[in-house]
Design a protein around this motif. Sequence first.
Motif, PDB file in Angstrom:
ATOM      1  N   ARG A   1       0.467  -1.228  -0.556  1.00 10.81           N
ATOM      2  CA  ARG A   1       0.063   0.193  -0.508  1.00 10.81           C
ATOM      3  C   ARG A   1       1.095   1.294   0.158  1.00 10.81           C
ATOM      4  O   ARG A   1       1.722   1.507  -0.202  1.00 10.81           O
ATOM      5  CB  ARG A   1      -1.070   0.375   1.380  1.00 10.81           C
TER       6      ARG A   1
ATOM      7  N   ARG B   1       0.192   3.370   2.104  1.00 12.70           N
ATOM      8  CA  ARG B   1       1.016   4.115   3.604  1.00 12.70           C
ATOM      9  C   ARG B   1       2.114   3.705   3.926  1.00 12.70           C
ATOM     10  O   ARG B   1       3.269   3.674   4.492  1.00 12.70           O
ATOM     11  CB  ARG B   1       0.171   3.135   4.308  1.00 12.70           C
TER      12      ARG B   1
ATOM     13  N   ASP C   1      -4.324   4.535   1.508  1.00 15.39           N
ATOM     14  CA  ASP C   1      -4.762   3.109   1.871  1.00 15.39           C
ATOM     15  C   ASP C   1      -4.729   2.417   0.687  1.00 15.39           C
ATOM     16  O   ASP C   1      -4.869   0.771   0.362  1.00 15.39           O
ATOM     17  CB  ASP C   1      -6.357   2.381   3.097  1.00 15.39           C
TER      18      ASP C   1
END
Length: 679
Positions: free
Chosen positions: A23, A25, A99
């Motif tokens: 992801r 993140r 996300d």
Amino acid sequence: MTTFAKKLKLSGSTSRGHGAFVRNRNLIDVWIEAPRGNRKQVVYEKILSLIDITDEPSKHLKSNIMKCSQLFGLKIANKWQKVGQSRNRLLQNQVYWLDKIIYRINNDSEENTSSDEEQEPPCRSVGRPRVPFEDASKKTKRRRVAELTTDRSANELQFAVNVVSGSNHSEVSPQIFSFSTAEALALMVDLDISVRKYLLLRSVINGKAQNCLARYKELQKTKNAIIPSQFIITEISAEVDLQELLQKTAESILETMNFEERDCRIKVICKWGFDGSSGHSQYKQKFSDLENTVEFLFLVAMTPLRLIDRETNKVLWKNESPSSTLYCRPIKFLFKKENADLVRNTEKEIITKIEKLIPIKIKTKEGHSYIIEVDMMLAMLDGSVGNVLSETNSTMKCIICGATPKDMNTLAEINRPPNVDNDRFGLSTLHCWIRFFECLLHIGYRLPIKSWQVRGPENKAIVEAKKKRIQAEFRAKLSLIVDKPKPGYGSSNDGNTARIFFHNPQTSSDITGVDRELIENIAIILGVLASGCAIDMEKYASLLEEARNLYIHLYKWYNIPNTVHKVLVHGCEIIDAFCLPIGELSEDALEARHKEVRKHRLSHTRKCSRTDTNKDLMRVLLLTSDPFISSKRKVSSKKYKKCNEAVQNYLEKQENGDLGIDLGTITNDRAPSKKSYSD
């Protein structure tokens, strides 16, 4: 937002093993801490470690991961600049993007992975990602359901919703309505809520029924459109331009009417007056002049009563609540104690402005134009103001015939000719109720000694003992508190107390010892005055004479008070001096407005400066009295009592035989609206 991912299931496991994915993140901290020139390589190595590739990756896999790291670097660099290179702001503002999955691979075997990658290479999606329907804006939701609503009716769509949701009810649920801005304003005024509470109410209601309540900015636009804009604000006063006030009032009244579509000339009949009050809150605000105070308030207001077609003399609109604050519009208020000079100067000032008024020209949306002329009557006055304006020094002296208390108890005519010019000051029906009540109450106190003046300690003790007994019995039998001083507000003898006294003549007679027939006659006299209907003057004159003769026969030793004398002797000529029923010209609305001033000044004004406080107070008073907003309000209903036959005998019936009156109202401030918010 760019997404590199295989079109596989994103959760759980596949038939060929567990999926490894990366992801946005996961790469933030690596990209931030890496040197500028080496960020692409560092992100590439991080992706390899996250997908657990220990061996040398294939050429195809290496190319895909390198593209992912490159595109990630382009995206994060742009977003990093927008948030001012703040990691916390980036994490807060870009939750949805962080996300997102940028790469996914099955880690079963190198052979299977490479074959999958060759068959289904990652691709770049162009444009914004598709936002979930629940998180989309209203415009996006309407666009997505446009195809569904084109060929389908509301009943079909509602039935489909019930089927999908598993509901057993095939009936269509009731349609949710939306408040107009005027209805939302009326609701806000009725609930007496602040802006913060309205926003809270809107967020809760709109969460269940979307678009039910309008945004507060739309309410502000409507409010600014109906409230006059020309103010004169000082530390101790606020004043609105009278010409603009009448213009806005006429426009609001026309908005409430189903008016004939034609051009015509209209006459507006209004009553106006002024009154003082005390006991207002003093805030911790600076005064430029230390002698100023806000303890006392002097309020000038007007109330529209009727709209009449000048050609046909037809009543186009009638104020059904002339004694209510719903239509009592402020002209000026001044924080100053009421005195003779202030009363005279205010009368001259307002009369000068009335003389300078020009006809109001209104053009409707349909293209019809109306010319409106204004007729304003000085009617909302109490006895003390009438004494000042008539230059009568004593409050116990009649301003019409000049009779003194000793002259009032004689049946003979007063030798002095009456001053008919003073009939224009009218009768305050509210104060008539109170003064008649106090007159009979004080007679009850003095019945043991039968003397107007109480002199000597023995007589004073007798009267005081009788007074306490009467007060205790009223408290026990009728729940009334009579003749009790209220600091800053006068006494407990108000209009509601007086009405209850006269609506229970037998009980009142038993408690005070005053003749029941006299109480009943006075109750009829006051009921006819407060009816707001045309009065049969011949019958009413005989009733006044009968009550006066009975009073003098029974209680000649107690001098008739000034207000009682004015009604019993000059009531008919005062009523004849006005073109409207005397009940429509009462001062009740102005008296009740003082209570609302205290409430609105506390709850709906800024306290940062005195000028801001006065400006906010004037605006909220104008809003709550606007005819169009008042027509949308649904105030608390009150109990009504139909007038008895004794009162009806002294009223002139209308053409349809209906009196259309409201007598016996215990709470005198308001009349309920016949319209609800959603009419």
